[in-house]
Design a protein around this motif. Structure first.
Motif, PDB file in Angstrom:
ATOM      1  N   ARG A  49     124.772  12.707  -6.286  1.00  0.00           N
ATOM      2  CA  ARG A  49     124.525  11.431  -6.372  1.00  0.00           C
ATOM      3  C   ARG A  49     123.396  11.121  -5.452  1.00  0.00           C
ATOM      4  O   ARG A  49     122.415  10.337  -5.846  1.00  0.00           O
ATOM      5  CB  ARG A  49     125.703  10.787  -5.849  1.00  0.00           C
ATOM      6  N   PHE A  50     123.501  11.955  -4.205  1.00  0.00           N
ATOM      7  CA  PHE A  50     122.025  11.713  -3.327  1.00  0.00           C
ATOM      8  C   PHE A  50     120.733  12.485  -4.074  1.00  0.00           C
ATOM      9  O   PHE A  50     119.712  11.861  -3.845  1.00  0.00           O
ATOM     10  CB  PHE A  50     122.376  12.499  -2.014  1.00  0.00           C
ATOM     11  N   VAL A  53     119.396   9.729  -6.327  1.00  0.00           N
ATOM     12  CA  VAL A  53     118.707   8.736  -5.679  1.00  0.00           C
ATOM     13  C   VAL A  53     117.417   9.249  -5.257  1.00  0.00           C
ATOM     14  O   VAL A  53     116.224   8.328  -5.640  1.00  0.00           O
ATOM     15  CB  VAL A  53     119.411   8.246  -4.347  1.00  0.00           C
ATOM     16  N   TRP A  54     117.177  10.165  -4.799  1.00  0.00           N
ATOM     17  CA  TRP A  54     116.031  10.742  -4.626  1.00  0.00           C
ATOM     18  C   TRP A  54     115.051  10.948  -5.812  1.00  0.00           C
ATOM     19  O   TRP A  54     113.844  10.696  -5.732  1.00  0.00           O
ATOM     20  CB  TRP A  54     116.070  12.241  -4.008  1.00  0.00           C
ATOM     21  N   VAL A  56     115.176   9.153  -8.491  1.00  0.00           N
ATOM     22  CA  VAL A  56     114.530   7.835  -8.895  1.00  0.00           C
ATOM     23  C   VAL A  56     113.693   7.377  -8.304  1.00  0.00           C
ATOM     24  O   VAL A  56     112.518   7.022  -8.601  1.00  0.00           O
ATOM     25  CB  VAL A  56     115.993   7.035  -8.892  1.00  0.00           C
ATOM     26  N   PHE A  57     113.571   7.582  -6.578  1.00  0.00           N
ATOM     27  CA  PHE A  57     112.462   6.999  -5.820  1.00  0.00           C
ATOM     28  C   PHE A  57     111.458   8.053  -6.022  1.00  0.00           C
ATOM     29  O   PHE A  57     110.228   7.422  -6.350  1.00  0.00           O
ATOM     30  CB  PHE A  57     112.824   6.718  -4.742  1.00  0.00           C
ATOM     31  N   VAL A 129     119.677  10.238   3.233  1.00  0.00           N
ATOM     32  CA  VAL A 129     119.468   9.779   1.836  1.00  0.00           C
ATOM     33  C   VAL A 129     118.684   8.470   1.650  1.00  0.00           C
ATOM     34  O   VAL A 129     117.749   8.600   0.751  1.00  0.00           O
ATOM     35  CB  VAL A 129     121.066   9.373   1.325  1.00  0.00           C
ATOM     36  N   TYR A 130     118.662   7.758   2.822  1.00  0.00           N
ATOM     37  CA  TYR A 130     117.975   6.289   2.396  1.00  0.00           C
ATOM     38  C   TYR A 130     116.603   6.491   2.840  1.00  0.00           C
ATOM     39  O   TYR A 130     115.735   5.618   2.489  1.00  0.00           O
ATOM     40  CB  TYR A 130     118.718   5.119   3.239  1.00  0.00           C
ATOM     41  N   ILE A 133     113.693   5.743   0.423  1.00  0.00           N
ATOM     42  CA  ILE A 133     113.015   4.679   0.056  1.00  0.00           C
ATOM     43  C   ILE A 133     111.535   4.153   0.727  1.00  0.00           C
ATOM     44  O   ILE A 133     110.687   3.802   0.241  1.00  0.00           O
ATOM     45  CB  ILE A 133     114.143   3.429   0.416  1.00  0.00           C
TER      46      ILE A 133
END
Length: 183
Positions: A49-50, A53-54, A56-57, A129-130, A133
């Motif tokens: 999942r993490f 996210v990476w 996608v960004f 993780v964040y 962004i």
């Protein structure tokens, strides 16, 4: 400068490909271990999942560099090569910049807030993780700056050639007679 952007594009591409590959392997491993052994690693789903996210960004930044984001090109294509087309492209870039700055500011806030929270499966700080962004927002701003400089060069070229603005939609509106309202 273009060499720097090409190198950045290659790095973003390969990091995204490797992250996607690891994510797919983790998911495949999780399915196999669940159905054949009745056991799953508690961290595998979380890491997948993490990584998603990476990806996608990083992919968003990569697409920004290639001009691949979804866009309605009807009006810009009609105004291409005109000063009004340049003005429209600058407005679009300004709106994009506002959105990306919002993403940068809020992403940095979220990264700071999540410093104290840890992921239950991996035990790492959620800020790891964040952090992608604001990082991707900075990359997008770099690409947007490059694209905006291209627009300014195009504007300078149009001015140098002396293309008439009278045929332009904005130029014809500027020469129109004012509308009088009677009471």
């Amino acid at each position: 400068m273009e060499r720097l952007f090409n190198s950045l594009k290659k790095v973003l591409y390969w990091v995204s490909v490797v992250a996607m590959g690891v994510m797919l392997l983790l998911i495949f491993m999780q399915v196999i271990t669940r159905y054949f052994f009745g056991y799953t690693f508690e961290w595998s789903e979380e890491l997948a999942r993490f990584l998603f996210v990476w990806v996608v960004f990083l992919g968003s930044a990569l697409l920004m560099g290639q001009g691949g984001h979804l866009a309605v090109r009807l009006l810009p294509s009609k105004l291409e090569g005109r000063m009004s087309g340049i003005a429209l492209q600058l407005f679009i870039n300004l709106c994009s910049c506002a959105f990306i700055l919002l993403l940068l500011i809020q992403g940095a806030k979220m990264t700071r807030v999540m410093t104290f929270q840890t992921a239950p499966g991996l035990g790492i700080s959620m800020s790891a993780v964040y952090v992608i962004i604001p990082v991707s927002a900075v990359l997008m701003l770099l690409y947007l700056g490059r694209d905006t400089m291209k627009v300014f060069r195009e504007m300078r070229e149009i001015k140098r050639k002396g293309n008439p603005v009278v045929s332009d939609a904005m130029g014809s509106l500027a020469n129109a007679e004012p509308v009088r309202h009677e009471k």
